[in-house]
Motif scaffolding. Structure first.
Motif, PDB file in Angstrom:
ATOM      1  N   ILE A   1       1.061  -1.235   0.236  1.00 33.15           N
ATOM      2  CA  ILE A   1      -0.251  -0.115   0.143  1.00 33.15           C
ATOM      3  C   ILE A   1       0.756   1.123   0.055  1.00 33.15           C
ATOM      4  CG2 ILE A   1      -1.650   1.335   1.073  1.00 33.15           C
ATOM      5  CD1 ILE A   1      -3.077  -0.938   2.459  1.00 33.15           C
TER       6      ILE A   1
ATOM      7  N   ASN B   1       3.238   3.062  -3.420  1.00 32.84           N
ATOM      8  CA  ASN B   1       2.193   2.432  -4.756  1.00 32.84           C
ATOM      9  C   ASN B   1       2.505   2.983  -5.464  1.00 32.84           C
ATOM     10  OD1 ASN B   1       1.892   5.497  -3.214  1.00 32.84           O
ATOM     11  ND2 ASN B   1       0.485   4.745  -2.061  1.00 32.84           N
TER      12      ASN B   1
ATOM     13  N   GLN C   1      -3.793  -2.685  -2.379  1.00 35.00           N
ATOM     14  CA  GLN C   1      -3.135  -2.077  -2.330  1.00 35.00           C
ATOM     15  C   GLN C   1      -3.699  -0.020  -2.902  1.00 35.00           C
ATOM     16  OE1 GLN C   1      -1.616  -0.848  -5.496  1.00 35.00           O
ATOM     17  NE2 GLN C   1       0.465  -0.532  -5.606  1.00 35.00           N
TER      18      GLN C   1
ATOM     19  N   GLY D   1      -6.264   0.982  -0.885  1.00 36.14           N
ATOM     20  CA  GLY D   1      -5.552   1.959  -0.167  1.00 36.14           C
ATOM     21  C   GLY D   1      -4.751   3.375  -1.270  1.00 36.14           C
ATOM     22  N   GLU D   2      -4.448   2.726  -1.935  1.00 35.73           N
ATOM     23  CA  GLU D   2      -4.165   4.243  -3.049  1.00 35.73           C
ATOM     24  C   GLU D   2      -5.355   5.096  -2.769  1.00 35.73           C
ATOM     25  OE1 GLU D   2      -1.536   4.860  -6.850  1.00 35.73           O
ATOM     26  OE2 GLU D   2      -2.400   2.829  -6.120  1.00 35.73           O
TER      27      GLU D   2
END
Length: 386
Positions: free
Chosen positions: A49, A52, A217, A220-221
């Motif tokens: 995460i 990224n 990820q 989360g991005e």
């Protein structure tokens, strides 16, 4: 972790097997001491995460190209690497220099990603370099420092790609040492499942970890980008050119700080233990054979030829994809005139679509029990069409 020897188990000697006992030997031998824990898996996810690409792969190139544009002025020409060049030429050349250096680096230390005990330490060192470059952009936000920005862009791209490589090398061992595969190994040893079924479970477990890491990820991005939008409004990036420059540097540093925080669990969760996953180069070869869906029963010559062709195709596709992404980003930066907010909105849309795509492909793979090679081929065709 589940095993400090995750490759094929040595076959027992003939005199060690009682007469009439045809009990199969599981390809992986498990030790509960090294079993992959839920905490290790989430530490693995957390690092991704943070790593990224927003820092050194997305916004750092934009900041670099932005300073080049301001330094070149209306002429659009700067002296770089021995001759006068256009802005786009400088960006692509810097990108090429970065890839050339990466080739040398991977020739020297690349094998440590796959065997030995150095991978976690190398990942930590590379991460520290990446953190330094990310925070360093706070001091580079004026056009007179475009040459410094060029160096930071090249080194930053190398740091990002190498950290990603050493991180990715861990997932086959993580998957193979999970509780699920230990149970499958026991079922295989008991004769409840066939070797093909065990291999399929192994493949699906690695696909699950890889796909979920990418999906988590992406989610989360999206959250990080949403926070960045607020930061950019706070900096008031549309007030002036100087504010926009500063906003780019601030968001790179902010995303780097998030990466640093999310990388900490990898260390505290015992990330150094992951070297146990693959300790000899031939075990990496076994993992690659599983990845491309080849049977271990193939002759050595046929397996080597198939593996070589697959690797050549993979690297050529990866290089062309990275170059294509760089060209698209370069053109996009010009179109939006390096507007940091506009670029962030575009990334939000792109990453949201990425998350949907990843989960959709993973759902299809689970639903229809497709192999990794089949899914890889489908993705490859999509990339070529795009």
């Amino acid at each position: 972790m589940a095993s400090n020897d995750p490759g094929f188990a040595p076959m027992p000697k003939a005199d060690d097997i009682p007469d009439g006992d045809e009990r199969p030997v599981a390809p992986d031998q498990f030790d509960p001491v090294y079993e992959t824990t839920r905490r290790e898996i989430w530490a693995y996810y957390a690092y991704y995460i943070g790593d990224n690409g927003l820092t050194l792969f997305n916004f750092a190139p934009t900041a670099f190209q932005n300073l080049l544009s301001q330094a070149a002025g209306d002429a659009g020409i700067l002296h770089f690497a021995g001759r006068d060049r256009t802005i786009n030429s400088i960006v692509l050349l810097a990108n090429g220099i970065s890839f050339a250096i990466q080739v040398v680096i991977f020739l020297v230390i690349g094998s440590y990603a796959d065997f030995g005990r150095s991978r976690p330490n190398i990942l930590i060192v590379l991460s520290v370099v990446a953190f330094g470059i990310g925070f360093g952009w706070l001091g580079v936000h004026t056009s007179d420092k475009w040459e410094v920005a060029a160096g930071m862009y090249i080194v930053g791209l190398i740091a990002y790609q190498t950290t990603l490589t050493f991180w990715t090398a861990a997932f086959p061992g993580l998957a193979r040492n999970t509780v699920q595969l230990r149970l499958k190994a026991e079922e295989y040893t008991d004769g409840a499942i066939t070797r093909e079924e065990y291999d399929h479970a192994d493949m699906m477990q690695r696909s699950r970890l890889a796909n979920m890491a990418f999906y988590i990820q992406s989610c989360g991005e999206i959250v990080i980008l949403a926070v960045i939008v607020g930061v950019l409004f706070g900096v008031n990036v549309r007030a002036s050119e100087a504010n926009n420059n500063w906003g780019l540097s601030v968001l790179i540093a902010f995303a780097t700080g998030v990466w640093l925080l999310l990388a900490l669990p990898c260390v505290t969760a015992g990330f150094w233990q992951l070297y146990r996953a693959i300790t000899q180069i031939w075990r990496l070869k076994q993992s690659l054979l599983y990845l491309i869906g080849e049977s271990p029963t193939l002759s050595t010559h046929n397996r080597d030829a198939s593996l070589l062709i697959t690797l050549e195709g993979y690297f050529l596709l990866g290089d062309s994809l990275n170059t294509t992404v760089t060209v698209i980003a370069t053109l996009q930066n010009e179109i939006v005139a390096y507007d940091t907010l506009e670029l962030t909105y575009l990334l939000l849309v792109g990453i949201a679509a990425q998350a949907v795509g990843i989960y959709s492909f993973w759902w299809i793979q689970q639903r229809f029990a497709y192999g990794t090679k089949t899914m890889f081929t489908a993705v490859m065709v999509g990339i070529i069409l795009l």
